[in-house]
Write a protein that holds these residues in place. Sequence first.
Motif, PDB file in Angstrom:
ATOM      1  N   MET A 273      28.304  37.290  24.451  1.00  0.00           N
ATOM      2  CA  MET A 273      29.001  37.347  25.741  1.00  0.00           C
ATOM      3  C   MET A 273      29.386  38.781  26.128  1.00  0.00           C
ATOM      4  N   SER A 281      32.088  42.565  31.362  1.00  0.00           N
ATOM      5  CA  SER A 281      31.946  41.244  30.757  1.00  0.00           C
ATOM      6  C   SER A 281      33.146  40.393  31.150  1.00  0.00           C
ATOM      7  N   ASN A 282      32.861  39.148  31.485  1.00  0.00           N
ATOM      8  CA  ASN A 282      33.937  38.263  31.913  1.00  0.00           C
ATOM      9  C   ASN A 282      34.554  37.497  30.759  1.00  0.00           C
ATOM     10  N   THR A 283      34.025  37.695  29.558  1.00  0.00           N
ATOM     11  CA  THR A 283      34.581  37.011  28.395  1.00  0.00           C
ATOM     12  C   THR A 283      35.511  37.967  27.666  1.00  0.00           C
ATOM     13  N   PRO A 284      36.751  37.577  27.428  1.00  0.00           N
ATOM     14  CA  PRO A 284      37.682  38.474  26.740  1.00  0.00           C
ATOM     15  C   PRO A 284      37.584  38.364  25.214  1.00  0.00           C
TER      16      PRO A 284
ATOM     17  N   GLY B  41      26.148  37.802  32.303  1.00  0.00           N
ATOM     18  CA  GLY B  41      27.428  38.489  32.220  1.00  0.00           C
ATOM     19  C   GLY B  41      28.625  37.605  32.496  1.00  0.00           C
ATOM     20  N   GLU B  42      28.369  36.370  32.929  1.00  0.00           N
ATOM     21  CA  GLU B  42      29.473  35.467  33.240  1.00  0.00           C
ATOM     22  C   GLU B  42      29.917  34.694  32.003  1.00  0.00           C
ATOM     23  N   GLU B  43      31.133  34.125  32.106  1.00  0.00           N
ATOM     24  CA  GLU B  43      31.668  33.295  31.034  1.00  0.00           C
ATOM     25  C   GLU B  43      30.943  31.957  30.968  1.00  0.00           C
ATOM     26  N   SER B  69      36.203  33.206  36.991  1.00  0.00           N
ATOM     27  CA  SER B  69      34.857  32.662  36.788  1.00  0.00           C
ATOM     28  C   SER B  69      34.630  31.394  37.579  1.00  0.00           C
ATOM     29  N   ARG B  72      34.004  32.063  41.195  1.00  0.00           N
ATOM     30  CA  ARG B  72      32.649  32.496  41.534  1.00  0.00           C
ATOM     31  C   ARG B  72      31.681  31.304  41.495  1.00  0.00           C
ATOM     32  N   TYR B 261      44.553  34.167  25.967  1.00  0.00           N
ATOM     33  CA  TYR B 261      43.944  35.232  26.780  1.00  0.00           C
ATOM     34  C   TYR B 261      44.678  35.433  28.098  1.00  0.00           C
ATOM     35  N   GLU B 264      44.586  39.016  29.387  1.00  0.00           N
ATOM     36  CA  GLU B 264      43.262  39.428  29.855  1.00  0.00           C
ATOM     37  C   GLU B 264      42.912  38.716  31.156  1.00  0.00           C
ATOM     38  N   ARG B 268      42.009  40.338  34.862  1.00  0.00           N
ATOM     39  CA  ARG B 268      40.755  40.095  35.561  1.00  0.00           C
ATOM     40  C   ARG B 268      41.001  39.480  36.929  1.00  0.00           C
TER      41      ARG B 268
END
Lengths: 469, 282
Positions: A273, A281-284, B41-43, B69, B72, B261, B264, B268
């Motif tokens: 990821m 990157s959208n995953t932390p 690149g997405e979750e 996410s 989007r 998270y 984070e 975001r």
Amino acid sequence: MKNDLTPKERLAIERTDMPELPANVRSGNFEEVNLGLTDEQALTEARRCLTCKSRACVAGCPVAVSIPEFIDALARLDLPLAARILRGDNALPAVCGRVCPQETQCEAQCVRGIKGDAVAIGYLERYVADWAMGHPGELIKEPVPAPSGRSVAVVGCGPAGLTAAGELARQGHAVTIFEALHDTGGVLRYGIPEFRLPKEIIDQEVALLTGLGVQIECNVIIGKTLTIPELREQFDAVFIANGAGLPTMLNIPGENLKGVYAANEFLTRVNLMEAGRREDSNTPVIKRREVAVIGGGNTAMDCVRTARRLGAERAMILYRRGEAEMPARVEEIKHAKEEGVEFIMLTAPLEIVGSEDRWVSALRCVRMELGQPDDSGRRRPMPIHGSEFEIPAGVVINAVGTGANPLLTASAPDLKLNKWGNIVADGTGATSIPGVFAGGDIVRGGATVILAMGDGKSAAAAINQYLKR
Amino acid sequence: MFPVLLNEILAENLHKMVVSAPRIARARKPGQFVIVRLDQGEERIPLTIGDSDAESGTITLFIQAVGASTRRIVNTPAGGALRDVAGPLGKPTHIENFGRVVCVGGGVGTAVLFPLVKALAAADNRITTIVGGRSSHYIILADELAPLSEKFLVTTEDGSIGIKGFVTAPLAEILADRHRRPQAVFAVGPVPMMKAVAELTRPYKVETVVSLNPIMIDGTGMCGGCRVQIGGETKFACVDGPEFDAHLVDFDGLSDRLTSYRKEEAARHAETDCKLGREVAP
């Protein structure tokens, strides 16, 4: 060019060292540590090979690469031939040249290792594989196999699946790989970090296979999206190589605190990821100053070196035995140390200690000593009473191992399993269901990339026989 | 690629998306979910499959745009596509004819509840459905759920529609009445709601099932991120669940791990809002 040095001249050449990124540079980025041999280094190293008749190195290789032959071609500077020999035997040479434990396989058998240093077979394999990738126009074209009219489903796009797919496609069979994740490579992509195996290498090796006509379908979870009985109906044979991948829990208090990762989760976040590796990157991923990794294998080394690169000032390996007993590759241990990783040996975790808001704050440990050898032949670690102590840690990563994932096997009741849930397969990969073969970690439990590839190769041979019957 | 055939706004930030995914549509059973990844690149986002149609090869997803996410994802119009959709994951709901059943949905949990109600109705259960939300804007799928239910109740915190208060009030009433007491309760919603439901049904020993939504990556048991404590044992919600016996779930542990998270996410979120702002600026 001729490869006509006398044995005496060959013996006089010393083993070359792999050029590396300096430790202080690389511990702050994810760039590949090993830079690869220069042309001159490769040629010199190739000349060290005695091309002896015994070919002991080949016997030490799980996929039986024709080692003396490809090295001889390299020493003659016939790189197209070297590449053809290498690729003919090994579906993923650029991967193997980077992650195989050569020191316990081919190089351990090398005659030159008896007195002195073995030929650096792994370095040469990488050199030839990388050369081949950079010079597609100069390669000897593989003949396109005539279609056999038979089809094979391969479950899992990791090292075993990719190897089998390549071998089967070369026999003209129509191969479809089903991958559960959204990208190819399996453990090569989600497990092994970029600094050991750049993702670009996986992409290129996979592209070679799709060039042979192998179809890859991602996002298909066998056992859920489709089942083994369904694959058995739609294909003439099935090869199961879905990996191990069900983390073994530590079963100590505090395991569910925030900041505790199983190695697979931590590595998947960063590798697959791209958490912490790419700004967008959208995953932390949780980053802390002190990171404790529990375990002594290659996965533990990958975790701790990743944590270091994510900014951990104190990145620690905790292992209950001593350094000599660690299953990790010597090179990984050496690299980790150079990068500032702390090795806390003969130490076992008792409890993960949390703060009031249930974040990890420390690891309570006990010192160990080694007693009599256990079933594995290694000396059994025993706790030293009264030696308990605490190590401050903001992230704890459990890298003690994985077990068999029941997701696929649960959908195939006829598939015989052992008591750990691994698929029972004979030496050729044949399972209890005719036409269904299996290999890699789902059969072996957690093992190495190259052993999985060896399984893929032998299963492909068995499948080929099965399809001819 | 998985084509989006329909994208309909049901309520503020709640979208109904119909996606073409023939294999998943064929294999899917109520209670299962998919992992969606919009693009590179997405979750990877776990989403309950609200409905499916094997014949047309489609699945229906109800998506609440809560994070960057999911926002989007719901911005993908009909005619667009989702890059990755993997499933169906998780164990299907155990459906039988329990007799009387109460189904409780809170907020977007109602979307997860919908396929359960549908399957329970098909198994001839007599269903009371209670749906709750902050205000009338947060009451979703009422038109779909009401016809499947013998009784359909709505609660809102501000009283803008239905009974003022929480879903637990009508549930407590039903439980207290020996003649109306159900044989099973299904509850999906925010963790505190599911916990409250579990505590309400516990003294009556009414079988209670909740669907959990922990942090998840692969959805196949590989990463262990979705681990939850069930009766003191570690279970993986993705393969052992997502539904569990509510009386055995460690809800406090679950809600705590869900905040891993938060920092984070907030960062975001701020970034996304900022970008959106730039996009609409002339």
